[in-house]
Scaffold this motif. Structure first.
Motif, PDB file in Angstrom:
ATOM      1  N   UNK A 111      64.084 -21.919  50.532  1.00 47.11           N
ATOM      2  CA  UNK A 111      64.728 -21.305  49.373  1.00 47.11           C
ATOM      3  C   UNK A 111      64.998 -22.352  48.300  1.00 47.11           C
ATOM      4  N   UNK A 112      65.396 -23.564  48.744  1.00 46.94           N
ATOM      5  CA  UNK A 112      65.687 -24.663  47.819  1.00 46.94           C
ATOM      6  C   UNK A 112      64.842 -25.876  48.182  1.00 46.94           C
ATOM      7  N   UNK A 113      64.185 -26.452  47.193  1.00 48.01           N
ATOM      8  CA  UNK A 113      63.354 -27.631  47.421  1.00 48.01           C
ATOM      9  C   UNK A 113      62.527 -27.929  46.190  1.00 48.01           C
ATOM     10  N   UNK A 114      61.749 -28.994  46.201  1.00 46.62           N
ATOM     11  CA  UNK A 114      60.875 -29.307  45.062  1.00 46.62           C
ATOM     12  C   UNK A 114      59.890 -28.172  44.803  1.00 46.62           C
ATOM     13  N   UNK A 115      59.668 -27.856  43.556  1.00 46.61           N
ATOM     14  CA  UNK A 115      58.752 -26.771  43.226  1.00 46.61           C
ATOM     15  C   UNK A 115      57.320 -27.160  43.589  1.00 46.61           C
ATOM     16  N   UNK A 116      56.588 -26.304  44.337  1.00 48.83           N
ATOM     17  CA  UNK A 116      55.206 -26.627  44.696  1.00 48.83           C
ATOM     18  C   UNK A 116      54.278 -26.466  43.501  1.00 48.83           C
ATOM     19  N   UNK A 126      52.065 -41.017  40.787  1.00 47.66           N
ATOM     20  CA  UNK A 126      52.240 -42.382  41.272  1.00 47.66           C
ATOM     21  C   UNK A 126      52.768 -42.299  42.710  1.00 47.66           C
ATOM     22  N   UNK A 127      52.635 -43.396  43.481  1.00 47.84           N
ATOM     23  CA  UNK A 127      53.090 -43.364  44.886  1.00 47.84           C
ATOM     24  C   UNK A 127      54.527 -42.903  45.048  1.00 47.84           C
ATOM     25  N   UNK A 128      55.447 -43.315  44.164  1.00 46.00           N
ATOM     26  CA  UNK A 128      56.856 -42.943  44.326  1.00 46.00           C
ATOM     27  C   UNK A 128      57.075 -41.445  44.162  1.00 46.00           C
ATOM     28  N   UNK A 129      56.232 -40.802  43.344  1.00 44.71           N
ATOM     29  CA  UNK A 129      56.394 -39.373  43.112  1.00 44.71           C
ATOM     30  C   UNK A 129      56.064 -38.552  44.356  1.00 44.71           C
ATOM     31  N   UNK A 130      55.218 -39.088  45.227  1.00 43.77           N
ATOM     32  CA  UNK A 130      54.773 -38.342  46.399  1.00 43.77           C
ATOM     33  C   UNK A 130      55.849 -38.222  47.468  1.00 43.77           C
ATOM     34  N   UNK A 131      57.003 -38.848  47.243  1.00 43.05           N
ATOM     35  CA  UNK A 131      58.123 -38.687  48.174  1.00 43.05           C
ATOM     36  C   UNK A 131      58.613 -37.237  48.202  1.00 43.05           C
ATOM     37  N   UNK A 132      58.296 -36.468  47.171  1.00 47.51           N
ATOM     38  CA  UNK A 132      58.698 -35.058  47.128  1.00 47.51           C
ATOM     39  C   UNK A 132      58.043 -34.262  48.253  1.00 47.51           C
ATOM     40  N   UNK A 133      56.923 -34.772  48.773  1.00 45.72           N
ATOM     41  CA  UNK A 133      56.220 -34.065  49.833  1.00 45.72           C
ATOM     42  C   UNK A 133      56.807 -34.329  51.220  1.00 45.72           C
ATOM     43  N   UNK A 134      57.923 -35.054  51.261  1.00 50.78           N
ATOM     44  CA  UNK A 134      58.600 -35.293  52.540  1.00 50.78           C
ATOM     45  C   UNK A 134      59.415 -34.079  52.976  1.00 50.78           C
ATOM     46  N   UNK A 141      64.843 -25.314  42.793  1.00 48.87           N
ATOM     47  CA  UNK A 141      65.149 -26.686  43.162  1.00 48.87           C
ATOM     48  C   UNK A 141      65.887 -27.403  42.053  1.00 48.87           C
ATOM     49  N   UNK A 142      66.123 -28.674  42.264  1.00 45.43           N
ATOM     50  CA  UNK A 142      66.894 -29.454  41.295  1.00 45.43           C
ATOM     51  C   UNK A 142      66.206 -29.504  39.930  1.00 45.43           C
ATOM     52  N   UNK A 143      64.897 -29.680  39.921  1.00 44.46           N
ATOM     53  CA  UNK A 143      64.199 -29.740  38.630  1.00 44.46           C
ATOM     54  C   UNK A 143      64.215 -28.386  37.919  1.00 44.46           C
ATOM     55  N   UNK A 144      64.300 -27.287  38.689  1.00 45.34           N
ATOM     56  CA  UNK A 144      64.345 -25.955  38.083  1.00 45.34           C
ATOM     57  C   UNK A 144      65.659 -25.702  37.358  1.00 45.34           C
ATOM     58  N   UNK A 153      56.152 -33.857  33.352  1.00 44.36           N
ATOM     59  CA  UNK A 153      55.780 -33.887  34.763  1.00 44.36           C
ATOM     60  C   UNK A 153      56.519 -34.994  35.519  1.00 44.36           C
ATOM     61  N   UNK A 154      56.648 -36.166  34.912  1.00 43.08           N
ATOM     62  CA  UNK A 154      57.302 -37.285  35.587  1.00 43.08           C
ATOM     63  C   UNK A 154      58.809 -37.043  35.703  1.00 43.08           C
ATOM     64  N   UNK A 155      59.403 -36.351  34.729  1.00 40.60           N
ATOM     65  CA  UNK A 155      60.825 -36.008  34.815  1.00 40.60           C
ATOM     66  C   UNK A 155      61.070 -35.022  35.957  1.00 40.60           C
ATOM     67  N   UNK A 156      60.172 -34.042  36.104  1.00 43.50           N
ATOM     68  CA  UNK A 156      60.318 -33.097  37.212  1.00 43.50           C
ATOM     69  C   UNK A 156      60.185 -33.821  38.543  1.00 43.50           C
ATOM     70  N   UNK A 157      59.252 -34.771  38.605  1.00 41.11           N
ATOM     71  CA  UNK A 157      59.086 -35.545  39.829  1.00 41.11           C
ATOM     72  C   UNK A 157      60.346 -36.345  40.152  1.00 41.11           C
ATOM     73  N   UNK A 158      60.985 -36.875  39.131  1.00 46.07           N
ATOM     74  CA  UNK A 158      62.216 -37.647  39.335  1.00 46.07           C
ATOM     75  C   UNK A 158      63.257 -36.784  40.036  1.00 46.07           C
ATOM     76  N   UNK A 159      63.496 -35.592  39.504  1.00 44.32           N
ATOM     77  CA  UNK A 159      64.493 -34.707  40.104  1.00 44.32           C
ATOM     78  C   UNK A 159      64.064 -34.256  41.506  1.00 44.32           C
ATOM     79  N   UNK A 160      62.770 -34.011  41.693  1.00 42.51           N
ATOM     80  CA  UNK A 160      62.278 -33.601  43.006  1.00 42.51           C
ATOM     81  C   UNK A 160      62.512 -34.691  44.052  1.00 42.51           C
ATOM     82  N   UNK A 161      62.267 -35.940  43.670  1.00 43.83           N
ATOM     83  CA  UNK A 161      62.452 -37.055  44.592  1.00 43.83           C
ATOM     84  C   UNK A 161      63.933 -37.281  44.873  1.00 43.83           C
TER      85      UNK A 161
END
Length: 213
Positions: A111-116, A126-134, A141-144, A153-161
């Protein structure tokens, strides 16, 4: 304990939601078919936990999905000519996303998590952004609740991570209630940009953590 509790609650709430919303969702599906040609349900491959692909379900809101979009700012405005009449309404209220309760029930999503997002985004991560896939992706989610499509895109990744690294029951509950506010007032009202300094800090911290490992 948190992850087990979250998985159980995801399943139970998704099941309850589908039972309660069955007839309203059926009415939405019929309205879509009456309003425009094409199927009521739109399916698209998205990338989930562990970078594994899955098929995401949504109600169709557009006359055709074969359109170009900006990866960094994929906002579809209310006056977009490709939106159907019904699609314009259900998209604004986020009703088109309700079918993802099926994805939650299947275990593809939470229900809550990084947006797919679509696979096309992967090449630019970038490698750091892929932490969202953990963690499993979410319906919200937080970015929503921080601006979603109005963020880069990078801002959304920041919130997802940030969420993936610090998820907890309190944060999930907070995001859930804020999602209701987004549904009523719109994403742009909650826009919270991320500074380049914060993104660089996260990038640097990721590099340091991997050197230490």
């Amino acid at each position: 304990m948190y992850r087990f509790f979250k998985a159980v609650m995801d399943f139970l709430l998704a099941l309850l939601g589908l039972v309660i919303l069955f007839f309203p969702l059926l009415i939405v599906a019929l309205a879509i078919r009456i309003d425009s040609k094409g199927p009521a349900i739109f399916k698209q491959e998205r990338i989930g936990k562990g970078q594994k692909p899955f098929m995401l379900y949504k109600f169709r809101t557009m006359k055709t999905t074969n359109v170009e979009f900006d990866i960094n700012h994929p906002v579809i405005k209310d006056d977009n000519q490709n939106l159907t009449r019904v699609g314009r309404v259900i998209r604004k209220l986020k009703i088109d996303e309700f079918l993802q309760l099926i994805n939650v029930l299947k275990g593809d999503m939470s229900l809550i998590g990084p947006r797919p997002l679509m696979r096309v985004y992967l090449d630019g991560y970038e490698p750091w952004e892929k932490q969202k896939f953990n963690v499993r992706p979410g319906m919200s989610g937080l970015s929503q609740v921080k601006g979603n499509g109005h963020l880069s895109s990078v801002e959304r990744s920041y919130y997802d991570v940030v969420y993936a690294k610090k998820q907890n029951l309190f944060k999930d509950t907070e995001i859930l209630f804020k999602t209701i506010g987004v549904m009523l007032a719109g994403e742009e009202k909650f826009l919270t940009p991320v500074s380049a300094e914060k993104i660089n800090e996260m990038r640097t911290q990721f590099s340091l953590d991997n050197i230490e490992d």
